[in-house]
Scaffold this motif. Structure first.
Motif, PDB file in Angstrom:
ATOM      1  N   PHE A  56       0.810  -1.217   0.000  1.00  0.00           N
ATOM      2  CA  PHE A  56       0.000   0.000   0.000  1.00  0.00           C
ATOM      3  C   PHE A  56       0.848   1.274   0.000  1.00  0.00           C
ATOM      4  O   PHE A  56       0.320   2.362   0.197  1.00  0.00           O
ATOM      5  CB  PHE A  56      -0.978  -0.012   1.173  1.00  0.00           C
ATOM      6  N   GLY A  57       2.177   1.165  -0.239  1.00  0.00           N
ATOM      7  CA  GLY A  57       2.969   2.355  -0.501  1.00  0.00           C
ATOM      8  C   GLY A  57       4.072   2.708   0.460  1.00  0.00           C
ATOM      9  O   GLY A  57       4.705   3.754   0.308  1.00  0.00           O
ATOM     10  N   ALA A  58       4.355   1.854   1.460  1.00  0.00           N
ATOM     11  CA  ALA A  58       5.423   2.181   2.409  1.00  0.00           C
ATOM     12  C   ALA A  58       6.799   2.021   1.777  1.00  0.00           C
ATOM     13  O   ALA A  58       7.030   1.109   0.986  1.00  0.00           O
ATOM     14  CB  ALA A  58       5.317   1.293   3.642  1.00  0.00           C
ATOM     15  N   ASP A  59       7.739   2.904   2.147  1.00  0.00           N
ATOM     16  CA  ASP A  59       9.129   2.848   1.703  1.00  0.00           C
ATOM     17  C   ASP A  59      10.042   2.194   2.728  1.00  0.00           C
ATOM     18  O   ASP A  59      11.062   1.604   2.376  1.00  0.00           O
ATOM     19  CB  ASP A  59       9.685   4.256   1.458  1.00  0.00           C
ATOM     20  N   LEU A  60       9.715   2.370   4.000  1.00  0.00           N
ATOM     21  CA  LEU A  60      10.505   1.807   5.090  1.00  0.00           C
ATOM     22  C   LEU A  60       9.539   1.104   6.044  1.00  0.00           C
ATOM     23  O   LEU A  60       8.427   1.581   6.272  1.00  0.00           O
ATOM     24  CB  LEU A  60      11.284   2.878   5.854  1.00  0.00           C
ATOM     25  N   ILE A  61      10.005  -0.010   6.613  1.00  0.00           N
ATOM     26  CA  ILE A  61       9.189  -0.793   7.536  1.00  0.00           C
ATOM     27  C   ILE A  61       9.811  -0.722   8.931  1.00  0.00           C
ATOM     28  O   ILE A  61      10.992  -1.050   9.108  1.00  0.00           O
ATOM     29  CB  ILE A  61       9.091  -2.259   7.089  1.00  0.00           C
ATOM     30  N   GLN A  89       6.852 -20.954  14.168  1.00  0.00           N
ATOM     31  CA  GLN A  89       7.869 -20.002  13.740  1.00  0.00           C
ATOM     32  C   GLN A  89       9.217 -20.707  13.641  1.00  0.00           C
ATOM     33  O   GLN A  89       9.734 -21.211  14.637  1.00  0.00           O
ATOM     34  CB  GLN A  89       7.942 -18.852  14.754  1.00  0.00           C
ATOM     35  N   THR A  90       9.784 -20.759  12.438  1.00  0.00           N
ATOM     36  CA  THR A  90      11.044 -21.479  12.235  1.00  0.00           C
ATOM     37  C   THR A  90      12.104 -20.607  11.562  1.00  0.00           C
ATOM     38  O   THR A  90      13.138 -21.112  11.158  1.00  0.00           O
ATOM     39  CB  THR A  90      10.808 -22.739  11.371  1.00  0.00           C
ATOM     40  N   ILE A  91      11.847 -19.325  11.413  1.00  0.00           N
ATOM     41  CA  ILE A  91      12.774 -18.435  10.725  1.00  0.00           C
ATOM     42  C   ILE A  91      13.822 -17.927  11.717  1.00  0.00           C
ATOM     43  O   ILE A  91      13.487 -17.253  12.703  1.00  0.00           O
ATOM     44  CB  ILE A  91      12.027 -17.251  10.085  1.00  0.00           C
ATOM     45  N   ALA A  92      15.083 -18.239  11.474  1.00  0.00           N
ATOM     46  CA  ALA A  92      16.142 -17.859  12.407  1.00  0.00           C
ATOM     47  C   ALA A  92      16.342 -16.349  12.459  1.00  0.00           C
ATOM     48  O   ALA A  92      16.601 -15.778  13.519  1.00  0.00           O
ATOM     49  CB  ALA A  92      17.448 -18.554  12.026  1.00  0.00           C
ATOM     50  N   ASN A  93      16.251 -15.692  11.290  1.00  0.00           N
ATOM     51  CA  ASN A  93      16.457 -14.246  11.227  1.00  0.00           C
ATOM     52  C   ASN A  93      15.297 -13.594  10.485  1.00  0.00           C
ATOM     53  O   ASN A  93      15.352 -13.422   9.262  1.00  0.00           O
ATOM     54  CB  ASN A  93      17.782 -13.905  10.547  1.00  0.00           C
ATOM     55  N   PRO A  94      14.231 -13.230  11.208  1.00  0.00           N
ATOM     56  CA  PRO A  94      13.074 -12.637  10.534  1.00  0.00           C
ATOM     57  C   PRO A  94      13.358 -11.270   9.912  1.00  0.00           C
ATOM     58  O   PRO A  94      12.661 -10.873   8.983  1.00  0.00           O
ATOM     59  CB  PRO A  94      12.019 -12.546  11.637  1.00  0.00           C
ATOM     60  N   ILE A  95      14.367 -10.552  10.400  1.00  0.00           N
ATOM     61  CA  ILE A  95      14.713  -9.262   9.784  1.00  0.00           C
ATOM     62  C   ILE A  95      15.153  -9.486   8.339  1.00  0.00           C
ATOM     63  O   ILE A  95      14.673  -8.827   7.405  1.00  0.00           O
ATOM     64  CB  ILE A  95      15.828  -8.546  10.570  1.00  0.00           C
ATOM     65  N   ALA A  96      16.053 -10.422   8.145  1.00  0.00           N
ATOM     66  CA  ALA A  96      16.529 -10.727   6.791  1.00  0.00           C
ATOM     67  C   ALA A  96      15.381 -11.200   5.909  1.00  0.00           C
ATOM     68  O   ALA A  96      15.320 -10.863   4.716  1.00  0.00           O
ATOM     69  CB  ALA A  96      17.631 -11.787   6.856  1.00  0.00           C
ATOM     70  N   GLU A  97      14.459 -11.967   6.479  1.00  0.00           N
ATOM     71  CA  GLU A  97      13.347 -12.478   5.684  1.00  0.00           C
ATOM     72  C   GLU A  97      12.374 -11.366   5.290  1.00  0.00           C
ATOM     73  O   GLU A  97      11.892 -11.324   4.149  1.00  0.00           O
ATOM     74  CB  GLU A  97      12.614 -13.582   6.455  1.00  0.00           C
ATOM     75  N   ILE A  98      12.084 -10.441   6.200  1.00  0.00           N
ATOM     76  CA  ILE A  98      11.209  -9.315   5.862  1.00  0.00           C
ATOM     77  C   ILE A  98      11.856  -8.437   4.795  1.00  0.00           C
ATOM     78  O   ILE A  98      11.193  -7.968   3.860  1.00  0.00           O
ATOM     79  CB  ILE A  98      10.869  -8.483   7.122  1.00  0.00           C
ATOM     80  N   LYS A  99      13.155  -8.244   4.880  1.00  0.00           N
ATOM     81  CA  LYS A  99      13.852  -7.478   3.845  1.00  0.00           C
ATOM     82  C   LYS A  99      13.770  -8.193   2.498  1.00  0.00           C
ATOM     83  O   LYS A  99      13.570  -7.555   1.462  1.00  0.00           O
ATOM     84  CB  LYS A  99      15.312  -7.251   4.263  1.00  0.00           C
ATOM     85  N   ARG A 100      13.879  -9.512   2.511  1.00  0.00           N
ATOM     86  CA  ARG A 100      13.784 -10.277   1.261  1.00  0.00           C
ATOM     87  C   ARG A 100      12.368 -10.213   0.681  1.00  0.00           C
ATOM     88  O   ARG A 100      12.187 -10.039  -0.531  1.00  0.00           O
ATOM     89  CB  ARG A 100      14.160 -11.740   1.519  1.00  0.00           C
ATOM     90  N   LEU A 101      11.360 -10.316   1.526  1.00  0.00           N
ATOM     91  CA  LEU A 101       9.979 -10.348   1.056  1.00  0.00           C
ATOM     92  C   LEU A 101       9.490  -8.991   0.560  1.00  0.00           C
ATOM     93  O   LEU A 101       8.678  -8.917  -0.366  1.00  0.00           O
ATOM     94  CB  LEU A 101       9.059 -10.837   2.185  1.00  0.00           C
ATOM     95  N   THR A 102       9.968  -7.918   1.171  1.00  0.00           N
ATOM     96  CA  THR A 102       9.481  -6.581   0.811  1.00  0.00           C
ATOM     97  C   THR A 102      10.423  -5.822  -0.106  1.00  0.00           C
ATOM     98  O   THR A 102       9.986  -4.935  -0.846  1.00  0.00           O
ATOM     99  CB  THR A 102       9.251  -5.718   2.066  1.00  0.00           C
ATOM    100  N   GLY A 103      11.716  -6.111  -0.034  1.00  0.00           N
ATOM    101  CA  GLY A 103      12.696  -5.346  -0.790  1.00  0.00           C
ATOM    102  C   GLY A 103      12.931  -3.955  -0.234  1.00  0.00           C
ATOM    103  O   GLY A 103      13.458  -3.082  -0.930  1.00  0.00           O
ATOM    104  N   LEU A 104      12.575  -3.741   1.044  1.00  0.00           N
ATOM    105  CA  LEU A 104      12.668  -2.411   1.656  1.00  0.00           C
ATOM    106  C   LEU A 104      13.624  -2.409   2.841  1.00  0.00           C
ATOM    107  O   LEU A 104      13.889  -3.462   3.438  1.00  0.00           O
ATOM    108  CB  LEU A 104      11.285  -1.966   2.161  1.00  0.00           C
ATOM    109  N   PRO A 105      14.122  -1.240   3.241  1.00  0.00           N
ATOM    110  CA  PRO A 105      14.858  -1.138   4.498  1.00  0.00           C
ATOM    111  C   PRO A 105      13.932  -1.455   5.674  1.00  0.00           C
ATOM    112  O   PRO A 105      12.767  -1.047   5.692  1.00  0.00           O
ATOM    113  CB  PRO A 105      15.308   0.330   4.533  1.00  0.00           C
ATOM    114  N   VAL A 106      14.469  -2.172   6.649  1.00  0.00           N
ATOM    115  CA  VAL A 106      13.687  -2.601   7.807  1.00  0.00           C
ATOM    116  C   VAL A 106      14.408  -2.186   9.079  1.00  0.00           C
ATOM    117  O   VAL A 106      15.621  -2.364   9.205  1.00  0.00           O
ATOM    118  CB  VAL A 106      13.464  -4.129   7.790  1.00  0.00           C
TER     119      VAL A 106
END
Length: 309
Positions: A56-61, A89-106
């Motif tokens: 919906f238009g966010a640049d940063l999360i 929940q099995t994701i060791a590093n959710p920060i890296a995963e959110i960055k991969r899924l969104t392509g945005l700075p987190v």
């Protein structure tokens, strides 16, 4: 220097602290930051709130209630409504995963709690993974956070004095973009629109000073905010104007009005909080804010841009 408006996932992946700050500055008040609560079941259980905010238009999360020592983001493992016990929940590093899924700075909130604060009401006890300590800031860096927001949730007892100390600690331990300030009282007494504190944060090395957007806390007027922003910018810091008092769940016209007032006052970034439904702003309000401060073209590009670009 590319503007945030022109940056895609491949650009963001290459950015360090100074590059991200420069890209925000170059966008001239057209950067949208959306905050989400990571422990809340997402608005749509098949995806994270971060992905929806990007759509919906966010640049940063900005991730709220994130514990760096017990990292978890609800929705990374989709919730199956017909088999509710099947997705752990099995994701060791959710920060890296959110960055991969969104392509945005987190980034994440870390809270500079003052245990001796003069509290308006009972303060909430926080685990170290949510507090702005040397260990937690170092862990945020290890997880790959692009920025950290040194601020306070309701009833946490965050004070200006502790924020100032946390900026110094973040300079040593973190390495990414540092945002500091209050969007509401965080359970303590005193004015939230504090000129002296805002300038002190900039002088201490904060890359961006967080201030409440006009109309979001009592007495937050556009003219006064504009004066404070001018002083902060004289110290070479950016300003993030925050909608953090549940008006992210108001009607779209209210959000547009607040956003335009903050931009007129000189804000470099507009933040929209997490108190709509299910730990995020109403998605339509993220889009309304984005369209108001930068038009449909840039909004639609951000909405549509693939994280593979």
């Amino acid at each position: 220097m590319k503007r945030v408006l022109d940056c895609r996932a491949s650009d963001f992946r290459q950015m360090g602290r100074e590059q991200l700050k420069g890209a925000i500055l170059a966008a001239e008040g057209r950067t949208v930051m959306a905050e989400t609560v990571v422990v809340s079941q997402p608005l749509l259980p098949e995806i994270t709130n971060a992905e929806l905010a990007k759509a919906f238009g966010a640049d940063l999360i900005l991730l709220n209630v994130f514990d760096v020592f017990r990292p978890e983001v609800k929705g990374i493992v989709p919730f199956n409504m017909f088999m509710p016990g099947s997705g752990e929940q099995t994701i060791a590093n959710p920060i890296a995963e959110i960055k991969r899924l969104t392509g945005l700075p987190v980034g994440i909130n870390l809270e500079p709690v003052d245990d001796s604060a003069d509290a308006v009401e009972a303060l909430a006890a926080l685990p170290e993974g949510r507090r702005a300590t040397a260990r937690s800031l170092a862990k945020a860096r290890e997880l790959g956070c692009d920025f950290v927001c040194l601020t306070g949730n309701p009833k946490t007892g965050v004070t200006y004095a502790q924020i100032l100390q946390a900026i110094d600690t973040a300079q040593r331990e973190f390495g990414g973009l540092i945002i500091a300030g209050k969007m509401h009282g965080a359970g303590t007494r005193g004015s939230v629109l504090d000129r002296e504190a805002a300038v002190a944060f900039a002088e201490a090395g904060a890359d961006a000073v967080l201030l409440p957007a006009p109309g979001t806390v009592p007495g937050a007027r556009e003219a006064e905010l504009a004066d404070i922003i001018a002083e902060v910018k004289n110290k070479d810091a950016l300003v993030l104007a925050a909608i953090g008092t549940s008006q992210e769940g108001a009607d779209e016209d209210t959000v547009r009005s607040i956003a335009l007032s903050a931009k007129r006052a000189g804000a470099d970034m507009l933040h929209i909080g997490d108190a709509g439904y299910a730990g995020m702003a109403n998605p339509e309000n993220i889009m309304a804010l984005s369209v108001a401060i930068r038009g449909r073209r840039h909004t639609y590009v951000r909405m549509a841009a693939s994280p593979l670009r």
